[in-house]
Design a protein around this motif. Sequence first.
Motif, PDB file in Angstrom:
ATOM      1  N   ALA A 265      43.406 -37.182  -6.099  1.00  0.00           N
ATOM      2  CA  ALA A 265      42.984 -36.031  -5.300  1.00  0.00           C
ATOM      3  C   ALA A 265      43.369 -34.740  -6.001  1.00  0.00           C
ATOM      4  O   ALA A 265      44.372 -34.672  -6.717  1.00  0.00           O
TER       5      ALA A 265
ATOM      6  N   ARG B 105      36.663 -34.314   3.562  1.00  0.00           N
ATOM      7  CA  ARG B 105      37.225 -35.306   2.650  1.00  0.00           C
ATOM      8  C   ARG B 105      36.446 -35.255   1.346  1.00  0.00           C
ATOM      9  O   ARG B 105      35.345 -34.706   1.269  1.00  0.00           O
ATOM     10  N   ASN B 106      37.010 -35.865   0.295  1.00  0.00           N
ATOM     11  CA  ASN B 106      36.253 -36.013  -0.943  1.00  0.00           C
ATOM     12  C   ASN B 106      35.613 -37.398  -0.969  1.00  0.00           C
ATOM     13  O   ASN B 106      35.593 -38.100   0.031  1.00  0.00           O
ATOM     14  N   ASN B 107      35.079 -37.786  -2.111  1.00  0.00           N
ATOM     15  CA  ASN B 107      34.396 -39.089  -2.203  1.00  0.00           C
ATOM     16  C   ASN B 107      35.072 -40.008  -3.210  1.00  0.00           C
ATOM     17  O   ASN B 107      34.419 -40.641  -4.036  1.00  0.00           O
TER      18      ASN B 107
ATOM     19  N   LYS C 200      41.059 -33.937   3.356  1.00  0.00           N
ATOM     20  CA  LYS C 200      41.621 -32.603   3.151  1.00  0.00           C
ATOM     21  C   LYS C 200      41.981 -31.956   4.474  1.00  0.00           C
ATOM     22  O   LYS C 200      42.980 -31.244   4.587  1.00  0.00           O
TER      23      LYS C 200
END
Length: 725
Positions: free
Chosen positions: A561, A628-630, A640
């Motif tokens: 992250a 959120r990220n992937n 996040k």
Amino acid sequence: MKVRLLSLNTEKSIPFAKFQARVVSSLKEYTEGNETFVHYEKMLNLFEGFQNALQNDDIIVIAVDKKRYFKLKTAIAQAFEVENVQSPAVLNMLENNDSLSDEQRKDFASFPEPATVFLSKDGMYSGFGIDNGEKYIVVIPIDDDRINIILRNGVVPYLAEGLGGEVASILSETQHFDNEKVEIAISRLWETGSVVAVNGTANSEALKNLGEAVEHFNDVVVFTPHVEDKGEVNATEYAAQLARVSLDLSAANIGASISDIYETGESKYICIAVADDENATVRKLYLDDGETEEAFIESVAAELYELIGERAAGIRSVGIEVSDAPSEPAEPMEKKSSKKTVTILAIILGVVILLCAVLAVVFKMQGENGSAATALRKLFGYETTTESTTEPPTTQAPTTEPAPETNENKLKISDFIIGDILEIEKKHREEAEKPSESEPATNNTEGEEKPSEGEVEEDKGAPEFITVNGEKLPAKDAIAGLVMTEMGEGYEMEAIKAQAIVIYTYLKYKDNGFQIDGVQIEKAVTQEVEVAVSDVFGRYISYNGEVALTPFFEIAAGGTADASMVFSERYPYLRAVSRLDGNPEASVEGYENTVQLKRGEVQGILLKADFEIDVDSDPTKWIIVRERNNAVSSSVGYVKSVRVGGQDLTGYEFITKLSDLGIKSSCFKLSYDSSSETFTFTSYGVGCGVGMSKAGANALAGKGYNYERILKTYFANTTLAKEAN
């Protein structure tokens, strides 16, 4: 008969609908069952409603949030033109609560002079009642942890006596709360794989009577023999000792005890206790006027079940935490046995010791027991291996041999670093808020993001010694011991070297003379770790000429992250790293973790952590992932931002503040099944996700990466510098 319910509750700190149901159920004898609280946010408005109720109603119940309870007590005393006086019963209950100041004890024990006090289970936030002619005013705190006892043992008998009702019939209406405590406790024990060992005192029979009809009772509750030897300890400490003895004499991971009835002055009370390998919690519960001893013992047994259930669920319980050290002399016990001779005591102690020795062999065959030490240990799955040093209550002299140094109650340095970075950021924010000018942050995270050019000039040299937990160690030995706690046998040599550099860099960044406290360190180090540390000792990671911050963690969730997912300041070299070829970390043990919790369990965890939720609302709205990220897939990644009860948290704040949920990583997804009322949390990876992944570094080393290339992968645009060795 007219009943008026008034509340002063701005923050709605507990689910008010549940609280209201308990109050109305307790007053069923006098109500039509459809009464609701009239809600006020300001005390002035409350008193206007109170004045109206005094003119028109027979019973007035005022519920107030805990933050304004003390002020309301004073205001009511002034309204009735009386003084606040100290309740001896409350003061007696609070005398062993070392967490309270004298002023706090005074506040808890102060009530309007004509009041009848409704004792809570620990004395704190007790309620009270006032007779005003033919009017009955009841004042109670909005406190989900104490309200049942206040209602059952205080409000209900008080109104029944004053209005000529039948106490027994009204008590039966609240009995289901006790049954609920028993069922919840046994369910939690069963679901967590826990077993409680109850000391076989005379009153322990009440626990059998309450629980034996509940499913799984015989699977999760055992009873151990009781050998009385109170020694020079008081009642609370003795209760704790009894719980510890049961723990030691069984294969259980929780010990419990319920004492005989004690007498002190005009009061009678019972002590209950639960204990595990870490500590013991004791509650002292008092017999109310008019209550039979049989009913009292049964209600206390239900309270002990509540304590047991909280311990099984990892919930911090209200009560007195008792250490091993004895204090004041014992209080007199009702029906206390006569003093034993030294010979008889020695025989009994010999039997106990022999029994312990025999059982120890059996327990060793069945497996060891223990529980997580701290929220971070629970979060990341670290368990202590130190056996309990608690001894049964005997008169034997304690050993004078010093206890060996252990890693108990200390963090792995990976967890320590994350907490330290967050603390550094907090100080930066506080300095920035000061009116005077403050120096800019020294991590050089502002401005153009460009790679470092060339090696940094050698400085004053690597240290000869490093101080860890107050012990001065040869520097290489210290680094090796810290590395060993993170990367023991089974790791690739280049990954171990990378780990050594990351730890050394952090210690250098601290700039405090290479000192660190509160971290785990292994004294037994493999030759492979020694060689790795020796090869890279003195090397550290720099960014734009300054020492970098180097967090690391256990297992990445597909990738790492960006620092912005966890930290508030910018660290350009802590960028998200896409997943390694083939995502080799997915095959590492512990990569994927799934936790399923019932709606009520999640509700309890959220409320315990002071998150305001409407329990009657859609549970899918209690916890909402906002960003959120992937890292894992297009729909799953590091979180996040997540909203919980109106509060916005980072994913890392969420899993740490709500560590009782058991989520191992801030890369998680959640779902809710309305048919079974079950939450499912699935997390990927272990740890914060920022910086270097230990499992990922090992995978890269297996692909032929050297330590320099590994570090370049996780710390973008940094340079390896070297101190004189």
